[in-house]
Design a protein around this motif. Structure first.
Motif, mmCIF file in Angstrom:
data_model
loop_
_atom_site.group_PDB
_atom_site.id
_atom_site.type_symbol
_atom_site.label_atom_id
_atom_site.label_comp_id
_atom_site.label_asym_id
_atom_site.label_seq_id
_atom_site.Cartn_x
_atom_site.Cartn_y
_atom_site.Cartn_z
ATOM 1 N N ARG A 75 0.833 -1.189 0.000
ATOM 2 C CA ARG A 75 0.000 0.000 0.000
ATOM 3 C C ARG A 75 0.871 1.244 0.000
ATOM 4 O O ARG A 75 0.403 2.352 -0.225
ATOM 5 N N PHE A 76 2.161 1.086 0.244
ATOM 6 C CA PHE A 76 3.064 2.230 0.208
ATOM 7 C C PHE A 76 3.600 2.494 -1.197
ATOM 8 O O PHE A 76 4.317 3.464 -1.423
ATOM 9 N N PHE A 77 3.292 1.609 -2.114
ATOM 10 C CA PHE A 77 3.865 1.785 -3.446
ATOM 11 C C PHE A 77 2.796 1.698 -4.517
ATOM 12 O O PHE A 77 1.714 1.193 -4.280
ATOM 13 N N GLN A 78 3.137 2.199 -5.665
ATOM 14 C CA GLN A 78 2.186 2.155 -6.757
ATOM 15 C C GLN A 78 1.990 0.725 -7.204
ATOM 16 O O GLN A 78 2.943 0.018 -7.491
ATOM 17 N N LEU A 79 0.747 0.325 -7.276
ATOM 18 C CA LEU A 79 0.456 -1.071 -7.602
ATOM 19 C C LEU A 79 0.150 -1.245 -9.081
ATOM 20 O O LEU A 79 -0.811 -1.888 -9.449
ATOM 21 N N ARG A 80 0.982 -0.641 -9.908
ATOM 22 C CA ARG A 80 0.741 -0.776 -11.345
ATOM 23 C C ARG A 80 1.848 -1.586 -11.981
ATOM 24 O O ARG A 80 3.002 -1.510 -11.607
ATOM 25 N N GLU A 81 1.484 -2.322 -12.986
ATOM 26 C CA GLU A 81 2.495 -2.960 -13.813
ATOM 27 C C GLU A 81 3.234 -1.886 -14.591
ATOM 28 O O GLU A 81 2.772 -0.746 -14.696
ATOM 29 N N ALA A 82 4.357 -2.275 -15.160
ATOM 30 C CA ALA A 82 5.167 -1.302 -15.893
ATOM 31 C C ALA A 82 4.376 -0.688 -17.062
ATOM 32 O O ALA A 82 4.545 0.477 -17.396
ATOM 33 N N ASP A 83 3.475 -1.470 -17.638
ATOM 34 C CA ASP A 83 2.725 -0.959 -18.781
ATOM 35 C C ASP A 83 1.502 -0.138 -18.355
ATOM 36 O O ASP A 83 0.672 0.218 -19.169
ATOM 37 N N GLY A 84 1.405 0.138 -17.069
ATOM 38 C CA GLY A 84 0.325 0.981 -16.595
ATOM 39 C C GLY A 84 -0.995 0.268 -16.415
ATOM 40 O O GLY A 84 -1.992 0.888 -16.059
ATOM 41 N N SER A 85 -1.021 -1.046 -16.643
ATOM 42 C CA SER A 85 -2.278 -1.774 -16.535
ATOM 43 C C SER A 85 -2.648 -2.023 -15.070
ATOM 44 O O SER A 85 -2.017 -1.506 -14.156
ATOM 45 N N GLN A 86 -3.599 -2.839 -14.874
ATOM 46 C CA GLN A 86 -4.261 -3.048 -13.587
ATOM 47 C C GLN A 86 -3.352 -3.380 -12.397
ATOM 48 O O GLN A 86 -2.136 -3.487 -12.535
ATOM 49 N N LEU A 87 -3.976 -3.540 -11.270
ATOM 50 C CA LEU A 87 -3.317 -4.017 -10.070
ATOM 51 C C LEU A 87 -2.551 -5.302 -10.358
ATOM 52 O O LEU A 87 -3.084 -6.201 -11.002
ATOM 53 N N ALA A 88 -1.349 -5.369 -9.869
ATOM 54 C CA ALA A 88 -0.556 -6.566 -10.100
ATOM 55 C C ALA A 88 -0.366 -7.319 -8.791
ATOM 56 O O ALA A 88 -0.352 -6.733 -7.727
ATOM 57 N N ILE A 89 -0.271 -8.609 -8.901
ATOM 58 C CA ILE A 89 0.057 -9.403 -7.719
ATOM 59 C C ILE A 89 1.563 -9.501 -7.617
ATOM 60 O O ILE A 89 2.221 -9.979 -8.533
ATOM 61 N N PRO A 90 2.126 -9.001 -6.529
ATOM 62 C CA PRO A 90 3.579 -9.030 -6.404
ATOM 63 C C PRO A 90 4.073 -10.469 -6.273
ATOM 64 O O PRO A 90 3.446 -11.285 -5.613
ATOM 65 N N SER A 91 5.166 -10.759 -6.917
ATOM 66 C CA SER A 91 5.770 -12.072 -6.743
ATOM 67 C C SER A 91 6.901 -11.964 -5.725
ATOM 68 O O SER A 91 7.419 -10.882 -5.455
ATOM 69 N N SER A 92 7.262 -13.105 -5.136
ATOM 70 C CA SER A 92 8.282 -13.121 -4.084
ATOM 71 C C SER A 92 9.404 -14.060 -4.461
ATOM 72 O O SER A 92 9.164 -15.128 -5.017
ATOM 73 N N GLN A 93 10.616 -13.663 -4.131
ATOM 74 C CA GLN A 93 11.746 -14.546 -4.357
ATOM 75 C C GLN A 93 12.573 -14.604 -3.077
ATOM 76 O O GLN A 93 13.112 -13.600 -2.618
ATOM 77 N N LEU A 94 12.666 -15.806 -2.501
ATOM 78 C CA LEU A 94 13.466 -15.969 -1.287
ATOM 79 C C LEU A 94 14.936 -16.040 -1.667
ATOM 80 O O LEU A 94 15.316 -16.772 -2.582
ATOM 81 N N ILE A 95 15.747 -15.274 -0.944
ATOM 82 C CA ILE A 95 17.175 -15.273 -1.273
ATOM 83 C C ILE A 95 17.962 -16.063 -0.230
ATOM 84 O O ILE A 95 18.827 -16.859 -0.566
ATOM 85 N N VAL A 96 17.623 -15.835 1.025
ATOM 86 C CA VAL A 96 18.355 -16.498 2.106
ATOM 87 C C VAL A 96 17.398 -16.858 3.222
ATOM 88 O O VAL A 96 16.468 -16.114 3.510
ATOM 89 N N ARG A 97 17.600 -18.027 3.842
ATOM 90 C CA ARG A 97 16.943 -18.367 5.100
ATOM 91 C C ARG A 97 17.990 -18.976 6.002
ATOM 92 O O ARG A 97 18.568 -20.001 5.651
ATOM 93 N N VAL A 98 18.245 -18.401 7.156
ATOM 94 C CA VAL A 98 19.337 -18.918 7.978
ATOM 95 C C VAL A 98 19.168 -18.497 9.434
ATOM 96 O O VAL A 98 18.676 -17.404 9.717
ATOM 97 N N ALA A 99 19.545 -19.389 10.361
ATOM 98 C CA ALA A 99 19.597 -19.017 11.769
ATOM 99 C C ALA A 99 20.698 -17.986 11.955
ATOM 100 O O ALA A 99 21.759 -18.097 11.346
ATOM 101 N N ALA A 100 20.424 -16.967 12.770
ATOM 102 C CA ALA A 100 21.390 -15.881 12.881
ATOM 103 C C ALA A 100 21.243 -15.173 14.216
ATOM 104 O O ALA A 100 20.325 -15.447 14.995
ATOM 105 N N LYS A 101 22.159 -14.281 14.480
ATOM 106 C CA LYS A 101 22.050 -13.396 15.631
ATOM 107 C C LYS A 101 21.392 -12.115 15.132
ATOM 108 O O LYS A 101 21.811 -11.540 14.125
ATOM 109 N N ALA A 102 20.354 -11.678 15.836
ATOM 110 C CA ALA A 102 19.583 -10.543 15.349
ATOM 111 C C ALA A 102 20.378 -9.251 15.444
ATOM 112 O O ALA A 102 21.116 -9.047 16.403
#
Lengths: 243, 243
Positions: A88-115
């Motif tokens: 909701r903080f960003f414009q929800l348009r595709e590059a071609d200006g068409s309708q609302l787009a469903i954002p896709s997700s790509q996981l890069i890393v998952r790891v136990a860590a120290k916060a």
DNA sequence: TAGTGGTCTAGACCACCAC
DNA sequence: TGGTGGTCTAGACCACTAC
């Protein structure tokens, strides 16, 4: 059924105690979104209250978004759905200006860590699992997120097969770890892109960025996730209604 | 008192019609924030409803922020107070880091004008009165505003003595022009400072800016003000809760 | 102490939905 | 057609505020 007792402090109004009791039963996973919870009539009998009082208690949970009424059918628990609201903080348009787009997700890393310090402060522990995620609209990267969850409530998170992850994390939190995110606080500010962030989002270091820090809480108001998201300030747009 | 009639379509629920009727009476200035509106009992008798139904109607207006209950005392109309909320987008600290500061206002220009396109679109007319205002925290300029109101609803605005203007405009709109602002939509985005804006805020042209566009509506949901405010992005900070 | 809103009851009838 | 939520009634007692 015999009269059940309402939880908690009996100096509180009955409708408040009913609200708390129902919240606990929802949190325990007693009802699914597919089937209605007991009718107002049944709840009234079960807890020895009048229908009007049950109604007021249920109203509260409907206002909070935890329940949903369907006239003629019943009252249903509502699956949490605001995971996507960073957008909701960003414009929800595709590059071609068409309708609302469903954002896709790509996981890069998952790891136990120290916060890092901020996450540890928010979560109350530094034993966490760290996730890096890139979210895109029609293959254009828009949002880069670092996500931290406490290790003790998310055991096995790292080993989950990648196929379990859809575009939304909160339903997954609930299904696999019994963690129901009820509310979150977003904190928005502006800064410049670091090297890593710029690279992920295909921008230049020093470009203006919107930075969203989010702390998410469960039904008992315990913090269960902290994340920091970066997006290009140029695409930023936020709309809010006040009254 | 004899039974009064509820306004509007009688196919609507009684509590909705009561809500509309009370809204109209508030808009007409029938009650002030100093004295309570008639008690629930009185309203019930006046409109031939039960107290419970009156209660539900009043509840709606309380949720909307138009009324305020005070137990043991009565129900009061609430003076609109969100004029200052542009500042929820910025850090409310004095330069020395001390407590919340009350922003001061400095009027720069008040003049009848032709509205720029955006303002005309929002207001539905281009005959407007334009106000320029600079808002500061401890003498440091923070926010530069251009404000447009439709000329036909604000006749005499330009001639109002400067002493009439406090830090908040909306109470003044109500007292002098009978315009009660009920809600507003803020639209936030980011850009760079123009020459004039930079000069007013003592920044350099091209500095990153937060831009807030606001359209304000009255009780009948007619647009009554459009404004555009500029503030330094560096000072920007926004917090929002979702659930 | 009188009057207000806050809570609660035990019914009623209606509109709507699923079977 | 039976069950659900949506609306509405006509009371009751309580907690609180103002005088």
């Amino acid at each position: 059924m015999a009269t059940s007792s309402l939880s908690s402090d009996d100096r509180l109004p009955a409708y408040v105690r009913l609200r708390d009791t129902l919240t606990a039963r929802i949190a325990a996973g007693e009802w699914t979104p597919d089937a209605p919870i007991p009718s107002e009539m049944r709840l009234a009998k079960e807890y020895g209250l009048s229908v009007g009082t049950v109604r007021k208690g249920v109203d509260g949970l409907v206002d909070e978004g935890l329940l949903e009424r369907r006239q003629g059918s019943g009252t249903y628990v509502r699956a949490p759905s605001f995971d996507a609201t960073l957008f909701r903080f960003f414009q929800l348009r595709e590059a071609d200006g068409s309708q609302l787009a469903i954002p896709s997700s790509q996981l890069i890393v998952r790891v136990a860590a120290k916060a890092p310090e901020e996450a540890a402060d928010a979560l109350g522990t530094d034993r966490v699992i760290k996730t890096l995620r890139l979210r895109s609209l029609s293959d254009l990267p828009v949002l880069y997120e670092e996500i931290y969850v406490p290790a003790d409530r998310f055991e096995g998170f790292v080993e989950l097969p990648a196929g379990s992850f859809g575009p939304l994390l909160y339903p997954l939190y609930f299904e696999h770890f019994g963690v129901l995110v009820k509310r979150a606080i977003d904190d928005l500010s502006f800064g410049k892109a670091s090297e890593t962030v710029a690279q992920r989002l295909r921008l230049s270091a020093g470009d203006p960025m919107a930075v969203i820090r989010r702390t998410a809480f469960d039904l008992e108001d315990k913090p269960v996730e902290w994340r920091i998201a970066h997006g290009s300030a140029a695409q930023f747009r936020y709309r809010s209604e006040i009254s």
